[in-house]
Structures are given as C-alpha cells and as structure tokens.
Motif scaffolding. Structure first.
Motif, mmCIF file in Angstrom:
data_model
loop_
_atom_site.group_PDB
_atom_site.id
_atom_site.type_symbol
_atom_site.label_atom_id
_atom_site.label_comp_id
_atom_site.label_asym_id
_atom_site.label_seq_id
_atom_site.Cartn_x
_atom_site.Cartn_y
_atom_site.Cartn_z
ATOM 1 N N VAL A 24 20.463 -1.650 24.760
ATOM 2 C CA VAL A 24 19.233 -2.434 24.828
ATOM 3 C C VAL A 24 18.088 -1.650 24.200
ATOM 4 N N ALA A 25 17.339 -2.297 23.302
ATOM 5 C CA ALA A 25 16.151 -1.685 22.708
ATOM 6 C C ALA A 25 14.942 -1.933 23.607
ATOM 7 N N TRP A 26 14.090 -0.907 23.763
ATOM 8 C CA TRP A 26 12.878 -1.087 24.553
ATOM 9 C C TRP A 26 11.784 -0.178 24.017
ATOM 10 N N LEU A 27 10.542 -0.480 24.407
ATOM 11 C CA LEU A 27 9.366 0.300 24.008
ATOM 12 C C LEU A 27 8.429 0.438 25.194
ATOM 13 N N TRP A 28 7.515 1.412 25.107
ATOM 14 C CA TRP A 28 6.444 1.504 26.089
ATOM 15 C C TRP A 28 5.441 0.382 25.855
ATOM 16 N N ASP A 29 4.692 0.082 26.891
ATOM 17 C CA ASP A 29 3.710 -1.010 26.805
ATOM 18 C C ASP A 29 2.728 -0.836 25.655
ATOM 19 N N ASP A 30 2.355 0.411 25.355
ATOM 20 C CA ASP A 30 1.315 0.648 24.356
ATOM 21 C C ASP A 30 1.863 0.970 22.967
ATOM 22 N N GLU A 31 3.177 0.876 22.790
ATOM 23 C CA GLU A 31 3.762 1.181 21.480
ATOM 24 C C GLU A 31 3.773 -0.057 20.585
ATOM 25 N N PRO A 32 3.492 0.136 19.288
ATOM 26 C CA PRO A 32 3.578 -0.991 18.362
ATOM 27 C C PRO A 32 5.035 -1.354 18.086
ATOM 28 N N ASP A 33 5.256 -2.600 17.814
ATOM 29 C CA ASP A 33 6.606 -3.063 17.463
ATOM 30 C C ASP A 33 6.931 -2.587 16.053
ATOM 31 N N PRO A 34 7.969 -1.793 15.851
ATOM 32 C CA PRO A 34 8.293 -1.303 14.506
ATOM 33 C C PRO A 34 8.692 -2.424 13.545
ATOM 34 N N HIS A 35 8.989 -3.590 14.065
ATOM 35 C CA HIS A 35 9.342 -4.735 13.224
ATOM 36 C C HIS A 35 8.357 -5.884 13.448
ATOM 37 N N GLN A 36 7.097 -5.512 13.552
ATOM 38 C CA GLN A 36 6.075 -6.511 13.822
ATOM 39 C C GLN A 36 6.019 -7.587 12.748
ATOM 40 N N ALA A 37 6.297 -7.208 11.503
ATOM 41 C CA ALA A 37 6.206 -8.158 10.389
ATOM 42 C C ALA A 37 7.192 -9.307 10.535
ATOM 43 N N ILE A 38 8.298 -9.047 11.195
ATOM 44 C CA ILE A 38 9.314 -10.101 11.361
ATOM 45 C C ILE A 38 9.555 -10.400 12.840
ATOM 46 N N ALA A 39 8.628 -9.960 13.699
ATOM 47 C CA ALA A 39 8.803 -10.107 15.150
ATOM 48 C C ALA A 39 9.002 -11.551 15.570
ATOM 49 N N SER A 40 8.389 -12.484 14.832
ATOM 50 C CA SER A 40 8.510 -13.896 15.201
ATOM 51 C C SER A 40 9.926 -14.420 15.029
ATOM 52 N N THR A 41 10.740 -13.724 14.251
ATOM 53 C CA THR A 41 12.123 -14.153 14.025
ATOM 54 C C THR A 41 13.102 -13.405 14.926
ATOM 55 N N LEU A 42 12.586 -12.471 15.711
ATOM 56 C CA LEU A 42 13.433 -11.652 16.576
ATOM 57 C C LEU A 42 13.222 -12.026 18.036
ATOM 58 N N PRO A 43 14.160 -11.672 18.889
ATOM 59 C CA PRO A 43 13.928 -11.854 20.328
ATOM 60 C C PRO A 43 12.791 -10.940 20.787
#
Length: 491
Positions: A24-43
């Motif tokens: 499972v991939a996870w991030l901290w609350d304050d971390e930017p999404d490394p795939h923000q540009a395509i985040a709308s196409t990802l879960p």
C-alpha cells in the motif's frame, strides 16, 4: 407435492479461501502527491497524520506499529462499509482479515510503502464466492493506490470444510499436481519457479530427489497411519479419529488393515475397548476407484507398450483456440539474478517423470507420507503442510487445506478470481474424475514431456472442464508470451 424445501443427498461443495499479499502506498498529511499532475486519474492516496512522523522516522517499533494499525484499520473500515465483515484477529475464518506478512518487502520510491496480507473467509465454492474475491480486490484498488512486487503472492487454500481430506482424495490431488506442475508453471512468471516460498514439488521435493523416509518410531508411525490412513465406506470421518486416538483405537484400526481384511473400522462408543463386529475376509469393493488407479499405474510402469488404459489418439480440444499449442516447458538451471531468495533446496538432477512419481504417491499408506514426499523447502508450490504428522495436534488452529502458492500477487480482481477457480476446479477434477479420464490426463502430460506430443496447460484446463478459465489463461499467455518465455510448437 412440492420438493422446493426438501433436502436431497448431493455432492458436498469444496471450500476455499485466498490470501492476497499487496503493498500500500501512503504519504504524510503535509506531503505533496508525487503524481499530482495525473492524480485525478488515480485512486486517492492514503494519508497518515504528521503527529506519527517523528516516531516513524526514528525507526522505532512503536512508530511502525502505529502506522500499521492505522492502515489496517482504514482497510478494515472500507471493507466493512461495503458489507464485508472484517477483523484483525488471528484464527477467524468466517470474516475477512487484515494482517502483516514479513515475507512482503516494500519498495523504494516517491511514496511510503507498507506490506499486508488480506485473507478471505472460508467459503463454499460457488460463483458468488469466487466473484467476491474479484469484487473485494477491485474495491481496494479503486480506493487506494496498491500494487504488488515479486515478493507478493496469491495463495489459494482448498479444503473439505472442517475435515481433513481422506487419503484417497489426497492421493488423487497430489498425483494430478505432481504431473501437472510443469504445465501449470507456464501460467506464472518464471521467477516464481525459483522463489524460496513456493519451491517446485517436481524439481525440489523429497520425491523428486528419490528420498525414502527413515522413521523407526513405530508409535509415531501408527498414529500417523491412523489419522492419515484410508477411510472406508461406513467409517467415521477423520475428525472422529482426531478426537479418539489412544492406543486401543490404534490397535482396533490396525486390526482392520491386515492383509485380506476389508471391513470398516468402527467403535460404537469411545469407552468400548474393542472394535465392534468381527472382521471377515471379503473382497474389496469394485467401486474403489483408487484401487483401479493403483493397478493401472503399476501396469504402466511394468510395460508401457501394452498398457490398456493408454489413450489411442492425441488429445483434441473441443474449444476453439486462439493460439497454437505451447511447447512443453524445459526449466534450465536458474540465473542467480532471478532467484528471489538466496537459499533454495537443491534441484533434482533428473526428472523421474509423471508415472514414477504417481506410483510412489499411490503406494503411501497415509496422507502424512504423501506430505513428506512432496515437501520442498519451507513451503512447496503445492503445500500439504496441514497433513504433516507433526501438525495433527494443531488442527484447531490450522485448517486442513491444500495450499496453492505459486501464483504471483496481483491487484487484478479478475485474475485472482480465475486462479482461485482453477485451483478449486482442478482439485474437484482430481477427486471426482472417472479413473479413465484421470489416467488420460496423466498420460497426455507424460507424452508431452517425453515424446513432444501436442498438449499444454490450456489442454489441461479444457480436459478438466475449465473452459471459461482456459479462455482467460489463453489471453494471459498471449499477453505475456515473451515475459513468461513461452515457445509455441511448430504446426
């Protein structure tokens, strides 16, 4: 008169369960999404509170445990929300479970990663229960960014409810998968062949090496033969023997297994100190299908040329295939770079073949002996560990299943469902197929291995009646022909 609500005798459905190992991939609350540009196409990305960051970064056990518990609770909640009862406790088999798995390794990258194992409840084999596997995995994939790597497995457990399978069923299942092991390996990536946690029974087991069990502890052997021995018509199931197995029960059982005695073992009452009835010399029932297999395999070993059970013509599929037949696989010594773990059991120098192996399996007087023959490393690809002598006293915590371990982990719900159907379907075929059809499959595989006869894993599935599954596998093999190093036969 309506019969809608009446119960009629019928086949007892096979039971099964799956273990889905994922990361499972996870991030901290304050971390930017490394795939923000395509985040709308990802879960959505799973987020963990920054308040846990210090303990986690320090690498403390407490910090890691808090993250693990948070992630597990998140997955438990989503399953419950969609009507799937879920728990974190061990030893529960009527609900989904989320648990850790130390064999699943994380990966480097832009995300934090946590491995886990998702265990299904024990289900009766039905379309609905198979579809539930697909639904659950697709549900998780649509809500979280999950993936698998080469350390993840998809394990399927096939059993007989709360009972251990009787010896004749274990013989049939073990015989079929000993024969089919090389063909079924074609469905999976080649590196699974050299994974420490799913070593091949055909290449690395005690049977493959021609080893003979050396055990002179007669009390131990008597107990194993009693609990894992044959179950005749009219006898109580194995669970009764597990409950009552003191020396007087063993003696009464052994009295019915002397040469030319075929009476069932029966004790009216656990406190009765003698077996009821007189053992009479009678001829064995002609309906004993495994006896027919024993005789036919011995005939084949003695004189293959005059074997009357030999199919007269090559196998011809009744299904319209999209591909030519794949060549029988030849597994060369492994490249160390493809070995998932550094220590594997030695590979047998020569393949003893289909019928030599099946003959040894059918000579066993208990399922414990079969488990020992097929033992390879800590976990073979077809794992009968539940039938080992040493595990009979752990039956309350260890279900009596056969475990199919060779499949690579997946986030594809359709493939997880299909592989579960194949494991259950081939087990059903092995147990219930008429002797002639069972032997025909063994013969077709043997011919493919020794004579280059046209017969591959798709033919195996077709011959076992798994036509829908064969279609899915065929598409999988076409898409992965190069990755799986498959070769086709010339026309």
């Amino acid at each position: 008169m309506s019969t809608q609500n009446q119960d009629f005798p019928g086949e007892r459905k096979r039971t099964f369960g799956v273990e889905l190992e994922i990361i499972v991939a996870w991030l901290w609350d304050d971390e930017p999404d490394p795939h923000q540009a395509i985040a709308s196409t990802l879960p959505p990305i799973l987020r963990c509170p920054v308040s846990l960051k210090k303990a986690y970064d320090e690498g403390t056990v407490v910090g890691e445990e808090k993250i693990t518990k948070l992630i597990f609770k998140t997955f438990t909640d989503i399953l419950k929300k969609h009507g799937l009862p879920t728990d974190l406790m061990e030893g529960i088999y009527d609900q989904w479970r989320i648990k850790s798995d130390e064999t699943v390794s994380s990966i480097e990258g832009d995300y934090k990663w946590s491995g886990m194992e998702i265990v299904s409840p024990v289900e009766r084999a039905s379309d609905e229960s198979f579809q539930l596997i697909r639904y659950t995995l697709d549900l998780l994939r649509s809500n979280y960014r999950i993936m698998v790597n080469n350390t993840c497995g998809l394990h399927v457990h096939v059993g007989d409810g709360s009972e251990l399978m009787p010896l004749d069923h274990v013989k049939r299942v073990a015989g079929l998968f000993w024969a089919a092991d090389p063909l079924l390996a074609c469905i999976h990536p080649p590196h699974r062949r050299t994974n420490f946690w799913c070593q091949s029974i055909r290449e690395r087991s005690n049977l493959a090496h021609g080893l003979i069990r050396d055990d002179d502890n007669q009390t131990h052997l008597s107990t194993c033969n009693y609990l894992g021995g044959s179950t005749r018509h009219g006898e109580s199931p194995v669970s009764w023997r597990e409950k009552y197995h003191d020396p007087r029960h063993l003696r009464a059982y052994e009295a019915t297994r002397v040469q030319h005695d075929f009476e069932p073992f029966f004790m009216k009452d656990p406190n009765d100190r003698s077996a009821s009835g007189n053992n009479r010399n009678i001829t064995p029932s002609s309906s004993d299908g495994n006896l027919d297999i024993d005789i036919q395999v011995e005939k084949y070993a003695a004189d293959k040329g005059s074997w009357d059970a030999m199919p007269k013509t090559p196998y011809v599929s009744t299904r319209d295939r999209k591909t030519p037949r794949f060549a029988y696989p030849v597994y060369t010594p492994e490249d160390p770079n493809q070995t998932m773990f550094s220590v594997l059991d030695d590979k047998a120098e020569d393949d003893i073949g289909v019928f030599a192996g099946v003959q040894e399996i059918y000579s066993c007087v208990s399922s414990c002996m079969i488990e020992w023959l097929l033992r390879a490393g800590d976990r073979p690809n077809y794992n009968l560990r539940a039938y080992a002598c040493r595990n009979h006293n752990q039956r309350l915590t260890r279900p009596g299943t056969i475990e199919f371990r060779e499949a690579l982990g997946t986030v594809d719900g359709k493939w997880a469902e299909t592989w579960a159907r194949i494991c259950v379907g081939l087990t059903q075929f092995a147990i219930h197929a008429p002797v002639k059809e069972y032997l025909a499959v063994l013969c077709h595989i043997d011919r493919a291995a020794n004579e280059g006869a046209p017969y591959d894993v798709l033919d195996l599935l077709d011959e076992a009646g798994l036509f829908a599954e064969a279609v899915v596998v065929e598409k999988r093999l076409i898409e992965n022909k190069e990755n799986f190093r498959l070769k086709v036969m010339p026309n």
